[in-house]
Design an enzyme around this catalytic site. Structure first.
Site, PDB file in Angstrom:
ATOM      1  N   ASN A  19      15.865  40.015 -56.383  1.00 27.45           N
ATOM      2  CA  ASN A  19      14.949  41.104 -56.040  1.00 27.45           C
ATOM      3  C   ASN A  19      15.660  42.429 -56.335  1.00 27.45           C
ATOM      4  OD1 ASN A  19      13.105  42.883 -54.927  1.00 27.45           O
ATOM      5  ND2 ASN A  19      13.544  42.333 -52.809  1.00 27.45           N
ATOM      6  N   TRP A  20      15.272  43.059 -57.436  1.00 23.69           N
ATOM      7  CA  TRP A  20      15.951  44.289 -57.852  1.00 23.69           C
ATOM      8  C   TRP A  20      15.593  45.488 -56.985  1.00 23.69           C
ATOM      9  CZ3 TRP A  20      15.670  44.524 -63.955  1.00 23.69           C
ATOM     10  CH2 TRP A  20      16.263  43.377 -64.489  1.00 23.69           C
ATOM     11  N   LYS A  21      14.528  45.385 -56.227  1.00 21.09           N
ATOM     12  CA  LYS A  21      14.041  46.489 -55.391  1.00 21.09           C
ATOM     13  C   LYS A  21      13.811  47.734 -56.261  1.00 21.09           C
ATOM     14  CE  LYS A  21      16.167  44.381 -51.380  1.00 21.09           C
ATOM     15  NZ  LYS A  21      16.833  44.566 -50.073  1.00 21.09           N
ATOM     16  N   HIS A 104       8.187  40.942 -47.653  1.00 14.91           N
ATOM     17  CA  HIS A 104       9.580  41.374 -47.495  1.00 14.91           C
ATOM     18  C   HIS A 104       9.676  42.327 -46.313  1.00 14.91           C
ATOM     19  CE1 HIS A 104      13.478  43.187 -48.376  1.00 14.91           C
ATOM     20  NE2 HIS A 104      13.718  42.149 -49.157  1.00 14.91           N
ATOM     21  N   GLU A 106      11.140  45.007 -45.874  1.00 20.48           N
ATOM     22  CA  GLU A 106      10.968  46.424 -46.197  1.00 20.48           C
ATOM     23  C   GLU A 106       9.490  46.772 -46.329  1.00 20.48           C
ATOM     24  OE1 GLU A 106      15.284  46.255 -48.339  1.00 20.48           O
ATOM     25  OE2 GLU A 106      13.501  46.350 -49.605  1.00 20.48           O
ATOM     26  N   GLU A 176      15.020  35.931 -44.206  1.00 22.35           N
ATOM     27  CA  GLU A 176      15.876  37.107 -44.339  1.00 22.35           C
ATOM     28  C   GLU A 176      16.007  37.797 -42.983  1.00 22.35           C
ATOM     29  OE1 GLU A 176      13.967  39.871 -47.037  1.00 22.35           O
ATOM     30  OE2 GLU A 176      12.269  39.999 -45.665  1.00 22.35           O
ATOM     31  N   GLY A 182      21.003  44.272 -46.916  1.00 20.28           N
ATOM     32  CA  GLY A 182      21.593  45.496 -47.434  1.00 20.28           C
ATOM     33  C   GLY A 182      22.647  46.111 -46.537  1.00 20.28           C
ATOM     34  N   SER A 222      21.815  39.280 -47.622  1.00 21.15           N
ATOM     35  CA  SER A 222      23.102  39.672 -48.220  1.00 21.15           C
ATOM     36  C   SER A 222      23.906  38.486 -48.746  1.00 21.15           C
ATOM     37  CB  SER A 222      23.941  40.472 -47.216  1.00 21.15           C
ATOM     38  OG  SER A 222      23.312  41.698 -46.904  1.00 21.15           O
ATOM     39  N   GLY A 243      19.577  40.412 -53.299  1.00 17.63           N
ATOM     40  CA  GLY A 243      19.320  41.831 -53.498  1.00 17.63           C
ATOM     41  C   GLY A 243      20.368  42.466 -54.388  1.00 17.63           C
ATOM     42  N   GLY A 244      21.347  43.119 -53.759  1.00 15.73           N
ATOM     43  CA  GLY A 244      22.353  43.881 -54.499  1.00 15.73           C
ATOM     44  C   GLY A 244      23.070  43.083 -55.570  1.00 15.73           C
TER      45      GLY A 244
END
Length: 258
Positions: A19-21, A104, A106, A176, A182, A222, A243-244
């Site tokens: 997930n590049w966000k 998600h 967010e 999650e 994050g 994470s 994510g990251g």
């Protein structure tokens, strides 16, 4: 498609999604995808990447013929019309999207998406023959008062309302813990396993043991090259929503091959 039968038992294939966000520019997205296609061409795992909407079209052509699925980070709960800023399932399908991330944290907590809206989006994705990565997870305050499992159960039951059994092969769940997204904090493998196992039991109650045994449940808090192997060794952790670490070809490749 992704279930292997071995000695009469279902062996779930690991499913790693990136997930590049809201990251990357166009050239960076193109360069990353080109490298991932090379790095992961021989992988036997299910792999998906979800770039920002504006790069989906450019990335789609690069993924054709590869073993990497194209995902979107969101979907409209409606088909078309006066919905400024929304992107429909038909539009996503039209440019080659195969999967969509829904629910998600967010989206839930930054944009106020309700359980009911998330359910509408799940149904709309399935109507458009898109796979779904359904995100669930608790806030730190909810975990501290012992409500983590019940929060996840409510989110699963609500999101899957009216989803028929024959469509469940298009559903993946991603657990999650919100407090681990994050932040660099990660649930211990044992803590994550406990929620994954509980989520599987919820699916069994809603549908059947067969559906529960087959559904893939990712961990999405994470996961990175340092902790992926230990997390993925847990019996009910079937992959990761990354994510990251999905923004760098080497890091994402390490997680996929962990």
């Amino acid at each position: 498609m992704y279930i292997i039968i071995f000695n009469g038992e279902n062996m779930r294939t690991k499913y790693i999604a990136g997930n590049w966000k809201m990251n990357m520019d166009r050239q960076g997205a193109i360069d990353l995808v080109k490298q991932l296609v090379i790095n992961l061409k021989d992988s036997d795992r299910k792999i998906m990447i979800a770039p920002p909407f504006v790069y989906l079209d450019a990335v789609s052509s690069l993924l054709k013929g590869s073993n990497i699925l194209l995902g979107a980070q969101n979907i409209a709960a409606t088909d078309n019309g006066a919905h400024t800023g929304e992107v429909s399932g038909a539009m996503l399908k039209d440019i080659g999207v195969q999967s969509v991330i829904i629910g998600h944290s967010e989206r839930r907590y930054e944009f106020g998406e309700s359980d009911e809206l998330i359910n509408e989006k799940v149904l709309k994705a399935l109507e458009n023959d898109l796979e779904v990565v359904l995100c669930i997870g608790e806030l730190l305050a909810q975990r501290e008062v012992g409500r983590a499992e019940k929060v996840c159960e409510r989110q699963i039951c609500s999101a899957l309302n009216s989803v028929p059994e024959e469509k469940m092969n298009k559903i993946t769940i991603a657990y999650e813990p919100v407090w681990a997204i994050g932040t660099g904090r990660t649930a211990t493998p044992e803590d994550a396993q406990k929620i994954h196992s509980y989520a599987r039991s919820v699916i069994e109650k809603l549908y059947s043991k067969k559906i529960a045994d087959n559904i893939q449940i990712q961990y999405g808090g994470s996961m990175n090259p340092k902790n992926a192997k230990e997390l993925l060794s847990m019996p009910d952790i079937d992959g990761g929503l990354i994510g990251g670490a999905s923004l760098k070809a080497d890091a994402f490749t390490e997680v996929v091959t962990a």
